[in-house]
Motif scaffolding. Sequence first.
Motif, PDB file in Angstrom:
ATOM      1  N   THR A  84       0.824  -1.206   0.000  1.00  0.00           N
ATOM      2  CA  THR A  84       0.000   0.000   0.000  1.00  0.00           C
ATOM      3  C   THR A  84       0.858   1.255   0.000  1.00  0.00           C
ATOM      4  O   THR A  84       0.636   2.184  -0.790  1.00  0.00           O
ATOM      5  N   ASP A  85       1.864   1.299   0.871  1.00  0.00           N
ATOM      6  CA  ASP A  85       2.749   2.476   0.913  1.00  0.00           C
ATOM      7  C   ASP A  85       3.572   2.600  -0.361  1.00  0.00           C
ATOM      8  O   ASP A  85       3.758   3.698  -0.899  1.00  0.00           O
TER       9      ASP A  85
ATOM     10  N   LYS B 170       5.592   6.262  -2.266  1.00  0.00           N
ATOM     11  CA  LYS B 170       6.525   6.599  -1.195  1.00  0.00           C
ATOM     12  C   LYS B 170       7.876   5.920  -1.421  1.00  0.00           C
ATOM     13  O   LYS B 170       7.937   4.797  -1.921  1.00  0.00           O
TER      14      LYS B 170
ATOM     15  N   SER C 125       2.836   1.485  -3.364  1.00  0.00           N
ATOM     16  CA  SER C 125       1.988   1.848  -4.508  1.00  0.00           C
ATOM     17  C   SER C 125       1.553   3.304  -4.479  1.00  0.00           C
ATOM     18  O   SER C 125       1.162   3.861  -5.502  1.00  0.00           O
ATOM     19  N   GLU C 126       1.650   3.936  -3.308  1.00  0.00           N
ATOM     20  CA  GLU C 126       1.316   5.360  -3.202  1.00  0.00           C
ATOM     21  C   GLU C 126       2.481   6.257  -3.582  1.00  0.00           C
ATOM     22  O   GLU C 126       2.391   7.479  -3.478  1.00  0.00           O
TER      23      GLU C 126
END
Length: 450
Positions: free
Chosen positions: A328-329, A334, A331-332
Amino acid sequence: MNFKADRQTQEDLNLPGKFKNNSIYSLFNKVNSTGGERLLEQLFVQPLKDAAAINQRSNVFRYFHHHPLDFPFDSDTLRQMEDYLRSNAAGKWQESVVLIRKKWMQQLGMGKDFQPILENLRLSIAVLNKLPDLLLSISHAPLFGRLQEVRNILQLPGIQELLQYPAGKELSFSKAILFNNLLRVRFRDHMDVLLRFIYELDLYSTVGRVAAAENLNYAEALPAEAGMISIEECRHPLLKGAVANSLHLTGSNNVLFLTGANMAGKSTFMKSFGIAVYLAHAGFPVAAKQMRFSVMEGLYSSINVPDNLQSGYSHFYAEVRRVKDIATDVSEGKNMVVIFDELFKGTNVKDAYDATLSVTRAFAGYPNCFYIISTHIIEVTEALASVPNISFHYFPTIMEGTVPRYTYRLQKGVTTDRHGMRIIHNEGIIGIIRNGKHFEEGLLQDNRLT
């Protein structure tokens, strides 16, 4: 926001632990004062994401590494001074009235509060009297305005009168009232600044002393756009005589895929790397000969992921949830550092192969992040060989007769070692089972175990 390292990562790398002798925090927790310890905890748990701020802090530690400071205060003295300054704070006249009342009560034999206040006042004056010489001894420290701020406070007229009072001379009652008001009322905020400065010196000198004793060095932080991590001779800071290894990651070579036998050194290497990344972002010295890195936004590890009986999570499902959180991180967008030790070891070999292949390929599509991924499923390396930004490394095992020897030296390539059954035989496990009291030979169908 600060650099992100969640609880699982901190536990994997054994970072926190005020009361754990084998934690990374405890390595540096050799401070002389409770205030220094508070400051250490504050800086240690809040790594930075600004290259200039990281290098500034690192330079201060480096200065005290190469210019050791004989810290002139003890913990009890500073604690008493802090308690004295922070107790019964009131306005000037109220403070004077309270002090006079305590003096009268003591003279009448009805109270003993005045004498401790007088002793703490003398103690505080003695601490302040050490500051001018202390400032001279660190006049070239890169403390960026802090030295001048302290000098300015010590030059204030009231503070000057206090500092010029003859050492060892008995304090008259009128002087006690005057100096008490100066420290606990008029210059109360200034005293906080001076105490904070003393605690900073305690921390800086302690970290520098630990770095010298443990042969630690200082990393250079680069802007995020540099997109690289380079570490020469990285080792685990808590292992005496640890073997050091180097690695260089860039945007075009950002995935290090690691293989090797159990006990060959994979987990220790990954932990050493993660610890260095964390400490470098905190501005603390690292266990490496040299390190340069672009600042990242966080560090994730998946090394000792536990199951969760309360939530009904099996070990495998806990692994899946962990990978999902990291994904999740990433794919954002970061910029993250990610460490996976034996992906999906909680499931069968076929699913572990497919999952390791798919997840590694997907993560490799984010060149702004850096990964170290280990596995025992060496067959997956053939399917990943076509991904250009994945490099393959392994820790070798050398068989000396039937006994494995580990070099703990990182090498390029993929391991071909398959010594698991040899180790099982060396430990005599099959013999222990077969020589048991109720073992029935006729039930054994597989003669390969003999």
